[in-house]
Design a protein around this motif. Structure first.
Motif, mmCIF file in Angstrom:
data_model
loop_
_atom_site.group_PDB
_atom_site.id
_atom_site.type_symbol
_atom_site.label_atom_id
_atom_site.label_comp_id
_atom_site.label_asym_id
_atom_site.label_seq_id
_atom_site.Cartn_x
_atom_site.Cartn_y
_atom_site.Cartn_z
ATOM 1 N N UNK A 166 0.745 -1.248 0.009
ATOM 2 C CA UNK A 166 0.093 0.038 0.058
ATOM 3 C C UNK A 166 0.909 1.254 -0.063
ATOM 4 N N UNK A 167 1.833 1.289 0.876
ATOM 5 C CA UNK A 167 2.814 2.299 0.811
ATOM 6 C C UNK A 167 3.132 2.684 -0.755
ATOM 7 N N UNK A 168 3.848 1.642 -1.166
ATOM 8 C CA UNK A 168 4.339 1.781 -2.650
ATOM 9 C C UNK A 168 3.207 2.517 -3.444
ATOM 10 N N UNK B 138 1.393 10.851 -0.530
ATOM 11 C CA UNK B 138 2.603 10.758 0.129
ATOM 12 C C UNK B 138 2.386 10.614 1.541
ATOM 13 N N UNK B 139 1.376 11.064 2.241
ATOM 14 C CA UNK B 139 1.234 10.803 3.721
ATOM 15 C C UNK B 139 0.725 9.486 4.020
ATOM 16 N N UNK B 140 -0.256 9.033 3.216
ATOM 17 C CA UNK B 140 -0.694 7.508 3.424
ATOM 18 C C UNK B 140 0.513 6.518 3.083
ATOM 19 N N UNK C 287 1.797 3.913 5.645
ATOM 20 C CA UNK C 287 1.843 2.567 5.588
ATOM 21 C C UNK C 287 3.225 1.790 5.398
ATOM 22 N N UNK C 288 4.133 2.416 4.678
ATOM 23 C CA UNK C 288 5.448 1.950 5.093
ATOM 24 C C UNK C 288 6.006 2.013 6.267
ATOM 25 N N UNK C 289 5.603 3.000 7.163
ATOM 26 C CA UNK C 289 6.200 2.982 8.747
ATOM 27 C C UNK C 289 5.682 1.781 9.358
ATOM 28 N N UNK D 211 9.747 -4.902 8.403
ATOM 29 C CA UNK D 211 9.974 -5.268 6.946
ATOM 30 C C UNK D 211 11.197 -4.527 6.340
ATOM 31 N N UNK D 212 12.124 -5.362 5.858
ATOM 32 C CA UNK D 212 13.236 -4.776 5.337
ATOM 33 C C UNK D 212 13.292 -4.034 4.119
ATOM 34 N N UNK D 213 12.109 -4.374 3.375
ATOM 35 C CA UNK D 213 11.934 -3.662 1.926
ATOM 36 C C UNK D 213 11.131 -2.120 2.393
ATOM 37 N N UNK D 214 10.394 -2.170 3.381
ATOM 38 C CA UNK D 214 9.732 -0.852 3.780
ATOM 39 C C UNK D 214 11.007 0.078 4.339
ATOM 40 N N UNK D 215 11.476 -0.455 5.377
ATOM 41 C CA UNK D 215 12.781 0.105 5.816
ATOM 42 C C UNK D 215 13.945 0.676 4.789
ATOM 43 N N UNK D 216 14.022 0.011 3.545
ATOM 44 C CA UNK D 216 14.803 0.423 2.512
ATOM 45 C C UNK D 216 14.110 1.836 1.883
ATOM 46 N N UNK D 217 12.900 1.562 1.472
ATOM 47 C CA UNK D 217 12.194 2.644 0.997
ATOM 48 C C UNK D 217 12.098 3.854 1.904
ATOM 49 N N UNK D 218 11.940 3.758 3.140
ATOM 50 C CA UNK D 218 11.793 5.098 4.062
ATOM 51 C C UNK D 218 13.125 5.426 4.163
#
Length: 256
Positions: A149-151, A163-165, A169-171, A178-185
């Motif tokens: 969802x973050x993506x 962007x806020x949503x 969701x990534x946070x 989740x390493x991929x969310x951490x990477x994107x953030x």
């Protein structure tokens, strides 16, 4: 689709395969529910045995559980159909079984079916349906759905960019490691793309992802700290290179 996202379900699938099937436990009061529970357990046991995977036998057990109405049987049989493991590949049938499980609020089925609709994989592409399913899965704290969802919100894929949503969701996903969310953030905060630039915060997320062995995060972190800590940066690049990351290999050649 970003290059690192190709790895997501390769990592997620084993986790889901062995997930705690709480809905099956709650069904034990009925004969059919208990039989579905036992069939899923049998399928899991077969796949967890040492040696070559007996996908065909596992698929038969999962199908039995699916026919009995167990959402985890439906989900796991759908996985086999989608990937063509133990049964002929049939994406349309996989979508049908995912839908049955999703109707029983199986968060993993909601995630996988949402992905299928988002990508038009075996079904007609439907961004609205994908968003609905992923939102339901994320509401059940599924870290992979939160990541996806973050993506979607950050990139504005099939829905207005928000962007806020996306960051929210990534946070949530990153907070579940989740390493991929951490990477994107991490990359968002380091670059200040759509968010207030915060290199310290971005580095923290990259550190968390790199610590889990994420080669892309290791490369990003190495580039970030190279001017202040070249020795550690080289170590990170060497680790990523050993994992086959081509960017890391190229970067090491450049800095020698």
């Amino acid at each position: 689709m970003s290059r690192y996202y190709l790895y997501v379900f390769a990592l997620a699938a084993p986790l889901a395969l062995g997930a705690c099937t709480t809905d099956l436990i709650s069904q034990e009061g009925s004969a059919g529910g208990y039989k579905a529970f036992e069939a899923v357990k049998a399928g899991d046991a077969i796949l967890n045995r040492p040696g070559p995977a007996d996908n065909a036998t596992a698929a038969r057990y999962y199908k039995k559980a699916a026919v009995l109405g167990g959402s985890w049987g439906q989900y796991k049989y759908a996985n086999m159909l989608l990937d063509g493991k133990g049964v002929p590949q049939n994406k349309a049938a996989a979508a049908d079984y995912y839908a049955k499980a999703a109707e029983q609020d199986n968060a993993w089925a909601q995630l996988r079916l949402g992905e299928m609709y988002s990508d038009g994989n075996g079904v007609t592409k439907d961004s609205a349906r994908a968003l609905e399913l992923l939102t339901k899965s994320a509401a059940q704290k599924n870290a992979w759905a939160q990541f996806r969802l973050g993506e979607i919100y950050l990139d504005g894929t099939g829905t207005p960019k928000n962007v806020d949503r996306g960051v929210k969701n990534l946070t949530l996903s990153a907070d579940q490691d989740n390493q991929w969310a951490q990477l994107r953030l991490g990359k968002l905060y380091v670059d200040g793309t759509g968010v207030k630039k915060d290199v310290s915060r971005g580095q923290k997320y990259l550190e968390q992802s790199a610590k889990q062995g994420n080669a892309f995060a290791q490369v990003a972190l190495a580039n970030l700290i190279y001017s202040t800590d070249p020795n550690r940066a080289k170590e990170l690049l060497q680790t990523a290179a050993k994992a086959g990351d081509k960017t890391a290999i190229k970067r090491l050649r450049e800095i020698k």
